[in-house]
Motif scaffolding. Sequence first.
Motif, PDB file in Angstrom:
ATOM      1  N   ARG A 146       0.833  -1.207   0.000  1.00  0.00           N
ATOM      2  CA  ARG A 146       0.000   0.000   0.000  1.00  0.00           C
ATOM      3  C   ARG A 146       0.867   1.256   0.000  1.00  0.00           C
ATOM      4  O   ARG A 146       0.544   2.235  -0.675  1.00  0.00           O
ATOM      5  N   LEU A 147       1.955   1.214   0.752  1.00  0.00           N
ATOM      6  CA  LEU A 147       2.866   2.355   0.762  1.00  0.00           C
ATOM      7  C   LEU A 147       3.503   2.555  -0.610  1.00  0.00           C
ATOM      8  O   LEU A 147       3.657   3.688  -1.069  1.00  0.00           O
TER       9      LEU A 147
ATOM     10  N   PHE B  93       4.675  -8.471  -3.956  1.00  0.00           N
ATOM     11  CA  PHE B  93       4.705  -8.400  -2.498  1.00  0.00           C
ATOM     12  C   PHE B  93       3.492  -9.074  -1.878  1.00  0.00           C
ATOM     13  O   PHE B  93       3.593  -9.779  -0.876  1.00  0.00           O
ATOM     14  N   ALA B  94       2.329  -8.859  -2.473  1.00  0.00           N
ATOM     15  CA  ALA B  94       1.104  -9.456  -1.943  1.00  0.00           C
ATOM     16  C   ALA B  94       1.146 -10.975  -2.050  1.00  0.00           C
ATOM     17  O   ALA B  94       0.709 -11.686  -1.129  1.00  0.00           O
ATOM     18  N   ALA B  95       1.672 -11.507  -3.153  1.00  0.00           N
ATOM     19  CA  ALA B  95       1.770 -12.961  -3.310  1.00  0.00           C
ATOM     20  C   ALA B  95       2.744 -13.557  -2.302  1.00  0.00           C
ATOM     21  O   ALA B  95       2.491 -14.623  -1.733  1.00  0.00           O
ATOM     22  N   VAL B  96       3.841 -12.884  -2.044  1.00  0.00           N
ATOM     23  CA  VAL B  96       4.809 -13.351  -1.048  1.00  0.00           C
ATOM     24  C   VAL B  96       4.178 -13.323   0.336  1.00  0.00           C
ATOM     25  O   VAL B  96       4.356 -14.245   1.143  1.00  0.00           O
ATOM     26  N   ASP B  97       3.404 -12.273   0.621  1.00  0.00           N
ATOM     27  CA  ASP B  97       2.746 -12.149   1.920  1.00  0.00           C
ATOM     28  C   ASP B  97       1.762 -13.298   2.150  1.00  0.00           C
ATOM     29  O   ASP B  97       1.619 -13.791   3.267  1.00  0.00           O
ATOM     30  N   ARG B  98       1.098 -13.739   1.090  1.00  0.00           N
ATOM     31  CA  ARG B  98       0.143 -14.855   1.216  1.00  0.00           C
ATOM     32  C   ARG B  98       0.829 -16.211   1.181  1.00  0.00           C
ATOM     33  O   ARG B  98       0.175 -17.226   1.342  1.00  0.00           O
TER      34      ARG B  98
END
Length: 145
Positions: free
Chosen positions: A8-9, A57-62
Amino acid sequence: MASRIGSRLVRGGVLVVGGLMIARVATDTHGSWEALAVRLVAPALFLFALWATTSVFAAVDRGRDFDPAMTRAMSWTGGGLLLGAWASWLFEPMMLHLIGNGFLEARGVTLNYTVQNLTLAAVGAVLILLARRGRALRGELEAFV
């Protein structure tokens, strides 16, 4: 969670930097709107690549390594870097030269060969190749299961 906040940042930063970039290019470009549009192509592609990294980043976070969304985002990021470098290296100098002389002659164009452009193009190509290899490895792993 931290990666979600980070993405988001990054997206917010891309919007702010994009607005500042347009304002700077608009004030630096004396004259035609065509020159303004040409000067915005490469930075817009680089900002698109930065925006696409947030999906990685979102895929890594999940915890979804090399799933279709991640490999697609890696391909988009690599493509944005590769096309942005190409636009900065070849497209922008050539089009500004043609706009400057009224599209009469293409001789005398000085291309923008810089280490930065070559590096960004190479990183973009590597990301595209890694995404392809990741898709292939993911397919092989799913075949075992």
